[in-house]
Design a protein around this motif. Structure first.
Motif, mmCIF file in Angstrom:
data_model
loop_
_atom_site.group_PDB
_atom_site.id
_atom_site.type_symbol
_atom_site.label_atom_id
_atom_site.label_comp_id
_atom_site.label_asym_id
_atom_site.label_seq_id
_atom_site.Cartn_x
_atom_site.Cartn_y
_atom_site.Cartn_z
ATOM 1 N N ALA A 253 -4.998 6.399 -1.709
ATOM 2 C CA ALA A 253 -3.957 5.379 -1.614
ATOM 3 C C ALA A 253 -4.065 4.428 -2.460
ATOM 4 C CB ALA A 253 -4.193 4.613 -0.172
ATOM 5 N N ILE A 254 -2.994 3.761 -2.909
ATOM 6 C CA ILE A 254 -2.727 2.779 -4.194
ATOM 7 C C ILE A 254 -2.277 1.376 -3.532
ATOM 8 C CG2 ILE A 254 -1.758 2.457 -6.140
ATOM 9 C CD1 ILE A 254 -1.305 5.038 -6.497
ATOM 10 N N GLU A 255 -3.147 0.386 -3.638
ATOM 11 C CA GLU A 255 -2.728 -0.878 -3.355
ATOM 12 C C GLU A 255 -2.272 -1.726 -4.606
ATOM 13 O OE1 GLU A 255 -5.483 -3.270 -0.698
ATOM 14 O OE2 GLU A 255 -6.852 -1.625 -1.189
ATOM 15 N N VAL A 256 -1.104 -2.427 -4.290
ATOM 16 C CA VAL A 256 -0.562 -3.363 -5.409
ATOM 17 C C VAL A 256 -0.748 -4.897 -4.680
ATOM 18 C CG1 VAL A 256 1.429 -4.326 -6.584
ATOM 19 C CG2 VAL A 256 1.034 -1.624 -6.130
ATOM 20 N N LEU A 257 -1.383 -5.596 -5.609
ATOM 21 C CA LEU A 257 -1.933 -7.071 -5.301
ATOM 22 C C LEU A 257 -1.270 -8.077 -5.890
ATOM 23 C CD1 LEU A 257 -5.627 -6.368 -4.502
ATOM 24 C CD2 LEU A 257 -3.994 -6.222 -3.014
ATOM 25 N N THR A 258 -0.854 -8.867 -5.131
ATOM 26 C CA THR A 258 0.127 -10.189 -5.889
ATOM 27 C C THR A 258 -0.394 -11.386 -5.428
ATOM 28 O OG1 THR A 258 1.752 -10.261 -4.389
ATOM 29 C CG2 THR A 258 1.903 -8.386 -6.053
ATOM 30 N N THR A 259 0.005 -12.360 -6.094
ATOM 31 C CA THR A 259 -0.117 -13.895 -5.372
ATOM 32 C C THR A 259 0.828 -13.755 -4.307
ATOM 33 O OG1 THR A 259 1.512 -14.783 -6.808
ATOM 34 C CG2 THR A 259 -0.619 -15.027 -7.667
ATOM 35 N N ILE B 157 0.677 -1.221 -0.243
ATOM 36 C CA ILE B 157 -0.022 -0.160 0.075
ATOM 37 C C ILE B 157 0.906 1.165 -0.081
ATOM 38 C CG2 ILE B 157 -1.771 1.450 1.163
ATOM 39 C CD1 ILE B 157 -2.681 -1.280 2.327
ATOM 40 N N PHE B 158 0.664 2.172 -1.080
ATOM 41 C CA PHE B 158 1.395 3.448 -1.135
ATOM 42 C C PHE B 158 0.450 4.722 -0.911
ATOM 43 C CE2 PHE B 158 3.038 0.163 -3.643
ATOM 44 C CZ PHE B 158 4.529 0.199 -3.397
ATOM 45 N N ALA B 159 1.253 5.535 -0.115
ATOM 46 C CA ALA B 159 0.365 6.743 0.232
ATOM 47 C C ALA B 159 -0.354 7.636 -0.777
ATOM 48 C CB ALA B 159 1.374 7.656 0.977
ATOM 49 N N PRO B 160 -1.352 8.314 -0.726
ATOM 50 C CA PRO B 160 -1.829 9.175 -1.591
ATOM 51 C C PRO B 160 -0.996 10.128 -2.231
ATOM 52 C CG PRO B 160 -3.248 9.026 0.515
ATOM 53 C CD PRO B 160 -2.212 8.246 0.753
ATOM 54 N N GLY B 161 -1.087 10.313 -3.388
ATOM 55 C CA GLY B 161 -0.083 11.158 -4.247
ATOM 56 C C GLY B 161 0.947 10.585 -4.892
ATOM 57 N N THR B 162 1.071 9.093 -4.639
ATOM 58 C CA THR B 162 2.039 8.417 -5.403
ATOM 59 C C THR B 162 1.751 8.430 -6.855
ATOM 60 O OG1 THR B 162 2.351 6.876 -3.376
ATOM 61 C CG2 THR B 162 2.950 6.139 -5.864
ATOM 62 N N ASN B 163 2.753 8.481 -7.764
ATOM 63 C CA ASN B 163 2.551 8.157 -9.165
ATOM 64 C C ASN B 163 1.982 7.242 -9.714
ATOM 65 O OD1 ASN B 163 2.832 8.218 -11.953
ATOM 66 N ND2 ASN B 163 4.810 9.587 -12.143
ATOM 67 N N GLU B 164 0.540 7.076 -9.775
ATOM 68 C CA GLU B 164 -0.309 6.063 -10.237
ATOM 69 C C GLU B 164 0.278 5.167 -11.322
ATOM 70 O OE1 GLU B 164 -5.025 4.620 -10.554
ATOM 71 O OE2 GLU B 164 -4.243 6.679 -9.982
ATOM 72 N N ASP B 165 0.262 6.148 -12.588
ATOM 73 C CA ASP B 165 0.867 5.564 -13.595
ATOM 74 C C ASP B 165 1.923 4.932 -13.679
ATOM 75 O OD1 ASP B 165 -1.643 6.431 -14.727
ATOM 76 O OD2 ASP B 165 -0.738 8.224 -15.565
ATOM 77 N N LYS B 166 3.041 5.302 -13.207
ATOM 78 C CA LYS B 166 4.255 4.735 -13.099
ATOM 79 C C LYS B 166 4.482 3.389 -12.412
ATOM 80 C CE LYS B 166 8.807 4.317 -13.899
ATOM 81 N NZ LYS B 166 9.149 3.773 -15.169
ATOM 82 N N LEU B 167 3.703 3.516 -11.106
ATOM 83 C CA LEU B 167 3.551 2.556 -10.108
ATOM 84 C C LEU B 167 3.045 1.460 -10.949
ATOM 85 C CD1 LEU B 167 3.939 1.373 -7.151
ATOM 86 C CD2 LEU B 167 1.663 2.440 -6.716
ATOM 87 N N MET B 168 1.771 1.516 -11.500
ATOM 88 C CA MET B 168 1.130 0.580 -12.204
ATOM 89 C C MET B 168 1.950 -0.243 -13.084
ATOM 90 S SD MET B 168 -2.587 0.836 -14.285
ATOM 91 C CE MET B 168 -3.252 1.104 -12.682
ATOM 92 N N GLU B 169 2.662 0.571 -13.789
ATOM 93 C CA GLU B 169 3.415 0.135 -15.115
ATOM 94 C C GLU B 169 4.419 -0.963 -14.555
ATOM 95 O OE1 GLU B 169 6.887 1.774 -18.139
ATOM 96 O OE2 GLU B 169 5.637 3.293 -17.367
ATOM 97 N N VAL B 170 5.127 -0.428 -13.440
ATOM 98 C CA VAL B 170 6.273 -1.308 -12.828
ATOM 99 C C VAL B 170 5.597 -2.494 -12.065
ATOM 100 C CG1 VAL B 170 7.919 -1.432 -11.135
ATOM 101 C CG2 VAL B 170 7.753 0.679 -12.434
ATOM 102 N N ALA B 171 4.452 -2.291 -11.515
ATOM 103 C CA ALA B 171 3.919 -3.390 -10.956
ATOM 104 C C ALA B 171 3.478 -4.555 -11.517
ATOM 105 C CB ALA B 171 2.523 -2.995 -10.036
ATOM 106 N N LEU B 172 2.781 -4.002 -12.662
ATOM 107 C CA LEU B 172 2.040 -5.245 -13.759
ATOM 108 C C LEU B 172 3.413 -5.944 -14.523
ATOM 109 C CD1 LEU B 172 -0.975 -3.522 -15.021
ATOM 110 C CD2 LEU B 172 -0.825 -5.001 -13.113
ATOM 111 N N GLU B 173 4.211 -5.052 -14.757
ATOM 112 C CA GLU B 173 5.298 -5.470 -15.469
ATOM 113 C C GLU B 173 6.077 -6.727 -14.789
ATOM 114 O OE1 GLU B 173 9.348 -3.747 -17.303
ATOM 115 O OE2 GLU B 173 7.503 -3.056 -18.400
ATOM 116 N N ALA B 174 5.925 -6.448 -13.449
ATOM 117 C CA ALA B 174 6.694 -7.311 -12.371
ATOM 118 C C ALA B 174 6.026 -8.571 -12.156
ATOM 119 C CB ALA B 174 7.359 -6.601 -11.061
#
Length: 239
Positions: A170-176, A141-158
């Motif tokens: 706030a932004i949540e990145v979910l994984t297995t 979980i990342f704080a409000p104001g985090t660069n959502e587009d860049k975060l999403m790009e890196v997270a999904l690529e990973a």
């Protein structure tokens, strides 16, 4: 994908943990010992131990404590054997609660958990009664104001499963659970540090509460949290 607002809840819990740092250290130490006993003391082959040590670092646990726990669990030092037990139940307004414990005396632990539920308006359920309402997953979980587009790009690529933007920003990145470490490493390499990170039981849906109900629910959660054998608590109440 949009999610519910949870940033205030996260900050509240972090504040409580700061107040009870010694208790947090005790819980992390138990997790380190169980992980080391089950999978050995080699970090390269024991992902559960790596996660436990990450929790220790997040709580500012001294490295000497970590080494002691591993040595104690792997037989270098004599120690107590802990057993993992999960309890499920319902809180105020039918909210689902999971209480994960580690104990050297399950008779004592079940009595304390049952008493906490019954005394504070909840009901302890049977195994499987609420766990289906949660998903076992990696969560960052990342704080409000985090660069959502860049975060999403890196997270999904990973290899992340999903990126969720909550109502409060706030932004949540979910994984297995298996992909959690790889995604976390990739995000950190890209300059993103999560405020909350770990493998968790994430509620699939939340239950909204009024002020009075929320206060009663928080009291029940606080009592369960304060039990000596409690390791983690998960619930689906939107406080």
């Amino acid at each position: 994908m949009a999610g519910h607002s949870k940033w205030a809840n996260i900050q509240h819990r972090k504040g409580r943990q700061d107040e009870k740092r010694q208790r947090i250290w005790t819980r992390v130490m138990r997790e380190i010992m169980v992980a080391a006993r089950m999978g050995g003391g080699d970090l390269t082959t024991n992902p559960r131990l790596r996660l436990a040590i990450d929790k220790g670092k997040a709580a500012n646990m001294p490295a000497e404590n970590v080494k002691y726990g591993i040595a104690k669990a792997t037989g270098t030092l004599e120690g107590i054997v802990y057993e993992e037990i999960r309890y499920e139940g319902y809180g105020i307004g039918g909210a689902a609660i999971i209480v994960d414990t580690m104990t050297d005396n399950k008779v004592r632990t079940v009595a304390e958990v049952r008493h906490a539920f019954s005394k504070h308006g909840g009901n302890m359920g049977t195994e499987g009664s609420v766990v289906f309402q949660f998903k076992h997953c990696g969560q960052l979980i990342f704080a409000p104001g985090t660069n959502e587009d860049k975060l999403m790009e890196v997270a999904l690529e990973a290899g992340a499963d999903d990126v969720v933007t909550d109502d409060d920003g706030a932004i949540e990145v979910l994984t297995t659970p298996a992909d959690y470490e790889a995604v976390k490493t990739a995000l950190e390499a890209a300059g993103f540090t999560a405020d909350v990170a770990g493998v968790t039981m994430r509620a699939e849906n939340t239950i909204d509460m009024g002020v009075e109900e929320a206060a009663r629910m928080q009291r029940l959660l606080d009592v369960l949290e304060d039990l000596d054998d409690t390791q983690e608590i998960y619930h689906n109440a939107a406080l």
